[in-house]
Design a protein around this motif. Structure first.
Motif, PDB file in Angstrom:
ATOM      1  N   GLN A 160       0.864  -1.183   0.000  1.00  0.00           N
ATOM      2  CA  GLN A 160       0.000   0.000   0.000  1.00  0.00           C
ATOM      3  C   GLN A 160       0.897   1.228   0.000  1.00  0.00           C
ATOM      4  OE1 GLN A 160      -3.402  -0.173  -0.313  1.00  0.00           O
ATOM      5  NE2 GLN A 160      -2.944  -2.344  -0.532  1.00  0.00           N
ATOM      6  N   GLN A 219       0.971   5.797  -1.175  1.00  0.00           N
ATOM      7  CA  GLN A 219       0.191   6.984  -1.479  1.00  0.00           C
ATOM      8  C   GLN A 219       0.727   7.612  -2.754  1.00  0.00           C
ATOM      9  OE1 GLN A 219       0.240   9.721   1.808  1.00  0.00           O
ATOM     10  NE2 GLN A 219      -1.606   8.836   2.689  1.00  0.00           N
ATOM     11  N   GLN A 220      -0.207   8.056  -3.607  1.00  0.00           N
ATOM     12  CA  GLN A 220       0.189   8.778  -4.801  1.00  0.00           C
ATOM     13  C   GLN A 220       0.545  10.204  -4.396  1.00  0.00           C
ATOM     14  OE1 GLN A 220      -1.991   7.711  -8.495  1.00  0.00           O
ATOM     15  NE2 GLN A 220      -3.522   6.920  -7.041  1.00  0.00           N
ATOM     16  N   ASP A 252      -0.897  12.889  -4.995  1.00  0.00           N
ATOM     17  CA  ASP A 252      -2.058  13.664  -4.550  1.00  0.00           C
ATOM     18  C   ASP A 252      -2.618  13.168  -3.219  1.00  0.00           C
ATOM     19  OD1 ASP A 252      -3.392  11.304  -5.162  1.00  0.00           O
ATOM     20  OD2 ASP A 252      -4.620  12.180  -6.749  1.00  0.00           O
ATOM     21  N   GLY A 253      -1.949  12.159  -2.623  1.00  0.00           N
ATOM     22  CA  GLY A 253      -2.365  11.636  -1.326  1.00  0.00           C
ATOM     23  C   GLY A 253      -3.333  10.466  -1.394  1.00  0.00           C
ATOM     24  N   SER A 254      -3.839  10.152  -2.589  1.00  0.00           N
ATOM     25  CA  SER A 254      -4.783   9.036  -2.712  1.00  0.00           C
ATOM     26  C   SER A 254      -4.031   7.701  -2.624  1.00  0.00           C
ATOM     27  CB  SER A 254      -5.578   9.126  -4.015  1.00  0.00           C
ATOM     28  OG  SER A 254      -4.717   9.071  -5.126  1.00  0.00           O
ATOM     29  N   PRO A 255      -4.687   6.681  -2.062  1.00  0.00           N
ATOM     30  CA  PRO A 255      -4.009   5.389  -1.894  1.00  0.00           C
ATOM     31  C   PRO A 255      -3.880   4.645  -3.223  1.00  0.00           C
ATOM     32  CG  PRO A 255      -6.274   5.233  -1.164  1.00  0.00           C
ATOM     33  CD  PRO A 255      -6.035   6.671  -1.529  1.00  0.00           C
ATOM     34  N   VAL A 256      -2.853   3.838  -3.315  1.00  0.00           N
ATOM     35  CA  VAL A 256      -2.643   2.984  -4.487  1.00  0.00           C
ATOM     36  C   VAL A 256      -2.041   1.667  -4.006  1.00  0.00           C
ATOM     37  CG1 VAL A 256      -0.319   3.884  -5.010  1.00  0.00           C
ATOM     38  CG2 VAL A 256      -1.689   2.856  -6.828  1.00  0.00           C
TER      39      VAL A 256
END
Length: 145
Positions: free
Chosen positions: A98, A100-101, A103-107
């Motif tokens: 796990q 974070q991109q 922009d803060g969104s998870p990936v």
């Protein structure tokens, strides 16, 4: 006979195949899957096909990669220095990480390869770039109240 409409819950059996015929998902051994029509719980193309089906009917629905999990993007494959990862559990190909991109969104990243210095990880969905065919069978319709 009735066909499902928006708000109805249907029970379906399905088998998902890549274009080379490899099965990548199925309800076999699990029993039918419940899906509420109009709630976005399954690909829109499958939902649309279901609204024209009757109980017991089988249909194949082709979904091109752009409308399934998107095209593969090579910029989503990254090298991560091993020093940036915890020592345990030891990274292995196929393991999910796990992150974070920007922009803060998870990936979710899937480890592709590991060497002494670098872990190569892929942020693409495992089925990105794949055309899919859903073989669906409508088993039951529960009409919305």
């Amino acid at each position: 006979m009735a066909t499902p409409k928006n708000g109805d819950t249907v029970a379906i059996d399905y088998e998902v195949r890549k274009s080379d015929g490899t099965v990548v998902g199925t309800t076999e051994g699990q029993g039918p899957q419940a899906v509420q029509i109009g709630e976005g719980q399954i690909f829109p193309q499958v939902e649309q096909a279901l609204t024209s089906m009757q109980v017991g009917e089988q249909q194949n629905v082709a979904i091109d990669s752009a409308n399934a999990f998107g095209e593969r993007r090579e910029e989503m494959v990254v090298d991560i220095p091993r020093a940036n990862l915890p020592p345990e559990p030891a990274p292995e190909p196929g393991m999910a990480l796990q992150a974070q991109q920007q922009d803060g969104s998870p990936v979710t990243l899937y480890i592709v390869s590991v060497d002494d210095q670098v872990v190569k990880a892929d942020g693409n969905h495992p089925l990105a770039g794949e055309d899919l065919t859903f073989g669906i069978t409508l088993r039951e319709i529960k009409q919305a109240a």
